[in-house]
Write an enzyme that holds these catalytic residues in place. Sequence first.
Site, PDB file in Angstrom:
ATOM      1  N   SER A  44       0.844  -1.202   0.000  1.00 25.05           N
ATOM      2  CA  SER A  44       0.000   0.000   0.000  1.00 25.05           C
ATOM      3  C   SER A  44       0.877   1.249   0.000  1.00 25.05           C
ATOM      4  CB  SER A  44      -0.877   0.029   1.254  1.00 25.05           C
ATOM      5  OG  SER A  44      -1.487  -1.211   1.466  1.00 25.05           O
ATOM      6  N   TYR A 133      -1.519 -10.954   2.898  1.00 25.47           N
ATOM      7  CA  TYR A 133      -1.634  -9.552   3.324  1.00 25.47           C
ATOM      8  C   TYR A 133      -3.104  -9.293   3.650  1.00 25.47           C
ATOM      9  CZ  TYR A 133      -1.281  -4.373   2.990  1.00 25.47           C
ATOM     10  OH  TYR A 133      -1.330  -3.021   3.228  1.00 25.47           O
ATOM     11  N   LYS A 161       0.601 -10.914   7.098  1.00 24.14           N
ATOM     12  CA  LYS A 161       0.790  -9.528   7.525  1.00 24.14           C
ATOM     13  C   LYS A 161      -0.571  -9.070   8.016  1.00 24.14           C
ATOM     14  CE  LYS A 161       1.509  -5.454   4.834  1.00 24.14           C
ATOM     15  NZ  LYS A 161       0.876  -4.405   5.632  1.00 24.14           N
ATOM     16  N   SER A 204       4.667   1.499   7.312  1.00 27.43           N
ATOM     17  CA  SER A 204       4.974   2.661   6.468  1.00 27.43           C
ATOM     18  C   SER A 204       5.825   3.682   7.206  1.00 27.43           C
ATOM     19  CB  SER A 204       3.674   3.334   6.015  1.00 27.43           C
ATOM     20  OG  SER A 204       2.988   3.869   7.149  1.00 27.43           O
TER      21      SER A 204
HETATM   22  O1  SI3 Z   1       1.516  -2.609   2.425  1.00 27.78           O
HETATM   23  C1  SI3 Z   1       2.005  -1.717   3.085  1.00 27.78           C
HETATM   24  O2  SI3 Z   1       2.522  -0.736   2.579  1.00 27.78           O
HETATM   25  C2  SI3 Z   1       1.939  -1.796   4.543  1.00 27.78           C
HETATM   26  O3  SI3 Z   1       2.625  -2.530   5.186  1.00 27.78           O
HETATM   27  C3  SI3 Z   1       0.996  -0.984   5.123  1.00 27.78           C
HETATM   28  C4  SI3 Z   1       1.072  -0.835   6.636  1.00 27.78           C
HETATM   29  O4  SI3 Z   1       0.312  -1.821   7.267  1.00 27.78           O
HETATM   30  C5  SI3 Z   1       0.525   0.522   6.859  1.00 27.78           C
HETATM   31  N1  SI3 Z   1      -0.866   0.536   6.455  1.00 27.78           N
HETATM   32  C6  SI3 Z   1      -1.288   1.372   5.528  1.00 27.78           C
HETATM   33  C7  SI3 Z   1      -2.670   1.216   5.046  1.00 27.78           C
HETATM   34  O5  SI3 Z   1      -0.598   2.261   5.074  1.00 27.78           O
HETATM   35  C8  SI3 Z   1       0.744   1.001   8.260  1.00 27.78           C
HETATM   36  O6  SI3 Z   1       2.128   1.093   8.429  1.00 27.78           O
HETATM   37  C9  SI3 Z   1       0.084   2.359   8.483  1.00 27.78           C
HETATM   38  O7  SI3 Z   1       0.432   3.251   7.446  1.00 27.78           O
HETATM   39  C10 SI3 Z   1       0.499   2.983   9.794  1.00 27.78           C
HETATM   40  O8  SI3 Z   1       0.289   2.090  10.835  1.00 27.78           O
HETATM   41  C11 SI3 Z   1      -0.285   4.286  10.038  1.00 27.78           C
HETATM   42  O9  SI3 Z   1      -1.649   4.009  10.257  1.00 27.78           O
END
Ligand code: SI3
Length: 288
Positions: A44, A133, A161, A204
Amino acid sequence: MKGLYTALMCSFDEKGNVNEKGLREIVRHNIDVQQMDGLYVNGSTGENFLISLAQKKQIFDIVKNEAGDDVKLIAQVGALNLDEAVELAKYATDLGYNAISAVTPFYYKFDFEEIKDYYNTILNSVDNDLIIYSIPALTGVNMNLEQFGELFENDKVIGVKFTAPDFFLLERIRHAYPEKLIFSGFDEMLLSASVLNVDGAIGSTFNVNGQRARQIFELAQEGRIDEARDVQKATNDLIAGILDNGLYPTIKEMLKYKGVDAGFCRKPMKSLSEEGIKRAQEIADKHL
Ligand code: SI3
């Protein structure tokens, strides 16, 4: 495959082309500065659902070329077009990615048999391991314990994940499948997930806050919960600011502020206004 993985950002130019120099800098920053164990590519955070098949392959190429064998690499290949998912799974496997991952198929209301067939089709096409995922808030796909169990019956499905605030389900999966890998997906809930003994996390915000994520994860593993809670609090002060200002564009501006050429977001995602950029820098000054 255990450990902390950055959900890798990608750098795009103003026209939406991959900015190779910028992407290489993001990869190096995550390996050398954030000291991640691995990179989760084309998830994402990589704006995967906004880019072409050719760009997805280009990104897999550049990341593997830059990272080499320095860290583990997971290729997110999931797509609504199953032929594309299979093509990407083969492509990333041939490049030497350590595992593939696929988001649950979304938009249409697929039943579980269809979801299972999607995963089996991808898995039967490659000799590689797969991490499911699961991100119900964005996909609308809520799988239960038994359904995770059915997918886990395939030995090539090595884990999940888990990007959901459902700690009851997380605990049940952990208890029922101790041999499978569980990666926590919500960075603001890393401590809670770590207490439940996840094997790692993919996030992220690790692009800018990876070192704190490691502290949270390792302190929790050592049972030093009070200290871990303090670091999660500092992390969540940062994440609250990022979410308020716009998730991906704000992380990009923070990277640029640190000298990493993170470029622009792909439309229709918007880039930040001058005011938003200033705000991103203020949040970085205060919370990084
Ligand atoms: O696929 C990915 O890029 C991720 O691992 C996404 C990750 O789970 C993030 N989710 C999204 C929707 O961006 C989280 O890191 C998220 O950005 C963070 O916890 C802030 O809410």
